[in-house]
Write a protein that holds these residues in place. Structure first.
Motif, short mmCIF file in Angstrom:
data_model
loop_
_atom_site.label_atom_id
_atom_site.label_comp_id
_atom_site.label_asym_id
_atom_site.label_seq_id
_atom_site.Cartn_x
_atom_site.Cartn_y
_atom_site.Cartn_z
N VAL A 244 0.86 -1.18 0.00
CA VAL A 244 0.00 0.00 0.00
C VAL A 244 0.90 1.23 0.00
CG1 VAL A 244 -1.79 1.31 1.20
CG2 VAL A 244 -1.83 -1.20 1.26
N VAL A 245 0.72 2.08 -1.01
CA VAL A 245 1.49 3.32 -1.12
C VAL A 245 0.56 4.49 -0.82
CG1 VAL A 245 2.92 4.77 -2.60
CG2 VAL A 245 2.97 2.28 -2.88
N THR A 246 0.96 5.34 0.14
CA THR A 246 0.16 6.50 0.51
C THR A 246 0.93 7.77 0.20
OG1 THR A 246 -0.87 5.27 2.33
CG2 THR A 246 -1.07 7.67 2.38
N GLU A 247 0.31 8.64 -0.57
CA GLU A 247 0.88 9.96 -0.84
C GLU A 247 0.54 10.84 0.36
OE1 GLU A 247 0.40 13.52 -4.15
OE2 GLU A 247 -0.77 11.69 -4.33
N LYS A 248 1.53 11.20 1.15
CA LYS A 248 1.30 11.77 2.47
C LYS A 248 0.59 13.12 2.43
CE LYS A 248 2.88 10.34 5.94
NZ LYS A 248 2.24 9.53 6.98
N GLU A 249 0.95 14.00 1.49
CA GLU A 249 0.36 15.34 1.47
C GLU A 249 -1.13 15.31 1.16
OE1 GLU A 249 4.71 16.09 0.87
OE2 GLU A 249 3.28 14.59 0.25
N LEU A 250 -1.51 14.58 0.12
CA LEU A 250 -2.92 14.52 -0.25
C LEU A 250 -3.68 13.41 0.44
CD1 LEU A 250 -2.79 15.25 -4.09
CD2 LEU A 250 -3.78 16.70 -2.32
N GLY A 251 -2.95 12.36 0.84
CA GLY A 251 -3.61 11.24 1.52
C GLY A 251 -4.18 10.19 0.59
N ASN A 252 -3.88 10.26 -0.72
CA ASN A 252 -4.35 9.24 -1.64
C ASN A 252 -3.64 7.92 -1.38
OD1 ASN A 252 -6.04 11.02 -2.99
ND2 ASN A 252 -4.46 11.64 -4.42
N LYS A 253 -4.40 6.81 -1.44
CA LYS A 253 -3.83 5.48 -1.22
C LYS A 253 -3.91 4.67 -2.50
CE LYS A 253 -4.87 5.07 3.73
NZ LYS A 253 -3.48 4.91 4.20
N TYR A 254 -2.83 3.92 -2.77
CA TYR A 254 -2.76 3.04 -3.94
C TYR A 254 -2.45 1.63 -3.44
CZ TYR A 254 -2.33 7.58 -6.22
OH TYR A 254 -2.54 8.87 -6.64
N ILE A 255 -3.36 0.71 -3.71
CA ILE A 255 -3.24 -0.65 -3.18
C ILE A 255 -2.85 -1.61 -4.30
CG2 ILE A 255 -4.49 -2.52 -2.02
CD1 ILE A 255 -6.32 -0.32 -0.82
N PHE A 256 -1.84 -2.45 -3.99
CA PHE A 256 -1.32 -3.44 -4.95
C PHE A 256 -1.42 -4.83 -4.32
CE2 PHE A 256 0.65 0.63 -5.62
CZ PHE A 256 0.67 0.79 -7.00
N ARG A 257 -2.32 -5.67 -4.86
CA ARG A 257 -2.46 -7.05 -4.40
C ARG A 257 -1.43 -7.90 -5.13
NH1 ARG A 257 -6.07 -5.81 -0.30
NH2 ARG A 257 -7.95 -4.82 -1.12
N CYS A 258 -0.47 -8.41 -4.42
CA CYS A 258 0.63 -9.13 -5.06
C CYS A 258 0.50 -10.65 -4.91
CB CYS A 258 1.97 -8.67 -4.46
SG CYS A 258 2.22 -6.88 -4.52
N ASN A 259 0.61 -11.13 -3.66
CA ASN A 259 0.52 -12.56 -3.35
C ASN A 259 1.43 -13.39 -4.26
OD1 ASN A 259 -0.33 -14.81 -1.92
ND2 ASN A 259 -2.11 -15.16 -3.24
N VAL A 260 2.72 -13.05 -4.22
CA VAL A 260 3.67 -13.69 -5.11
C VAL A 260 5.01 -13.86 -4.41
CG1 VAL A 260 4.59 -11.55 -6.10
CG2 VAL A 260 4.53 -13.62 -7.50
#
Length: 412
Positions: A244-260
């Motif tokens: 999970v990558v969070t852009e701290k200033e705006l607070g947008n979250k980007y989720i990456f399901r890997c399971n690898v």
């Protein structure tokens, strides 16, 4: 009104349940700047500030840091103590009373500082609030541009949260690269040390790093590399469940399901790429993308005896992007809301998105305040979409259910 009562009650109950002490009041500093020739105004000015937790209600800008307010090339600052912190701010509504010898006003921008959050929010305008200039409007809704603490040309902080799966943990290092719509980030190494062990089974490890803003993150590159950089003897893997990558200033979250399982390799060109599975856009980010839109509001009064009203009528429009706040519907030199009459109004607001409901009400003033409202039609002039809200009910304390406010939903 700073918070709607149900929202405030929920916040209070949650706070008491968790036994957390909160500081609810803050100090607002509202700063305005005008630059153009003839930009100053003699009129009275008001603002409403909107944020995550509600709005301030109408604030009259009376006591300025300058003796003569709103003059050209002048910065006016107004202090408002003991205002509830609204969280991240989204917009400001500013208007004047169009009074005085020279009421026309060119506003450059508004800054609002929340002392509790120690943040300053900027609302660019660079337009006239004047009956004789620009589009003739004396009210503007300004979207937040989040100035000094949110500069997208500067470096942005990112938080990386990595969940290690149950299959394989690792004692080695890892690295990540963010692939954004604007550009690619630098490589960030996530170190594993003997003092602070990372990437254990079932653990969630957090890292922060700064990079130039890459825009919306479309993918990540993830590598698994030995600490000493030497050749790998045999096969070794690291089980990555999720990133999970969070852009701290705006607070947008980007989720990456890997399971690898990611193989250990000293080579930087050996890595796995994962596309973004889910994006969670923050309130602040949504607010930045909103633009002012003109809405045509048509009010149709019923055609029955006594259907017209002498009262002052207000409307609140609610959409997928928020609500407009209460807007009084008025026109000069026109007798509004008469029996069988159609009244048209044009109001500029931030884009409301898909319209979900409207609240229409009056203040029960005048000789004949009772009113039969037939329907409301609202057109977004930017895209031509018209939404119809049927009513067909009285807003009258002496008729039907005695209500003088109605919440209407779209007719589909």
């Amino acid at each position: 009104m700073l918070l709607k009562w149900p929202d405030w009650l929920t916040l209070l109950k949650t706070t008491l349940k968790k036994k957390i002490k909160i500081k609810v009041s803050t100090m607002f500093f509202i700063t305005l700047l005008s630059l153009c020739s003839g930009a100053g105004t003699d009129a009275n000015v008001w603002v409403i500030v909107f944020g995550e937790n509600g709005d301030t209600g109408t604030l009259a800008l009376k006591e300025s840091s300058k003796s003569n307010k709103f003059e050209r090339k002048q910065v006016d600052t107004f202090r408002f103590p003991d205002i509830l912190s609204l969280g991240d701010l989204s917009k400001v509504r500013v208007w004047h009373g169009n009074t005085g010898i020279a009421p026309g006003w060119h506003l450059e921008h508004i800054d609002v500082k929340d002392e509790l959050m120690d943040k300053t929010f900027r609302f660019p305008c660079d337009r006239w609030l004047s009956k004789k200039d620009d589009d003739g409007q004396i009210m503007r809704e300004l979207a937040c541009a989040n100035n000094d603490y949110l500069d997208l040309s500067e470096k942005t902080k990112y938080e990386i949260c990595i969940t290690t799966g149950d299959a394989e943990e690792t004692k080695e290092n890892a690295w990540i690269v963010l692939e954004g719509r604007k550009c690619r980030s630098k490589e960030f190494v996530m170190e594993n040390s003997s003092k602070k062990k990372r990437f254990l089974r079932g653990n969630v490890d957090r890292f922060e790093f700064s990079s130039k803003n890459v825009g919306d993150i479309a993918a990540i590159c993830l590598g698994h590399t030995p600490k000493d950089g030497k050749k790998v003897k045999g096969e070794a893997y690291w089980h990555v469940e999720e990133v999970v990558v969070t852009e701290k200033e705006l607070g947008n979250k980007y989720i990456f399901r890997c399971n690898v399982l990611i193989p250990l390799s000293p080579k930087r060109d050996e890595y796995l790429t994962f596309e973004c599975t889910k994006t969670i856009e923050s309130f602040a980010s949504k607010a930045r993308s909103l633009v002012p839109v003109k809405y045509e509001i048509i009010i149709i009064t019923g055609d029955e005896k006594g259907a017209g009203t002498d009262a002052n009528v207000s409307i609140t429009i609610c959409g997928s992007n928020g609500d407009s706040g209460s807007q009084q519907l008025r026109q000069r030199l026109r007798n509004l809301f008469e029996r069988g009459q159609t009244d048209r109004f044009v109001v500029e607001m931030l884009d409301m998105g898909d319209l979900q409901r409207v609240r229409v009400e009056h203040d029960n003033s005048g000789l004949c305040p009772g009113w039969l409202l037939d329907r409301v039609e609202i057109t977004n002039t930017a895209n031509g979409v018209t939404t119809i809200f049927l009513c067909g009910k009285w807003l009258d304390t002496k008729r039907a259910d005695g209500q003088i406010a109605r919440v209407l939903y779209p007719k589909y």
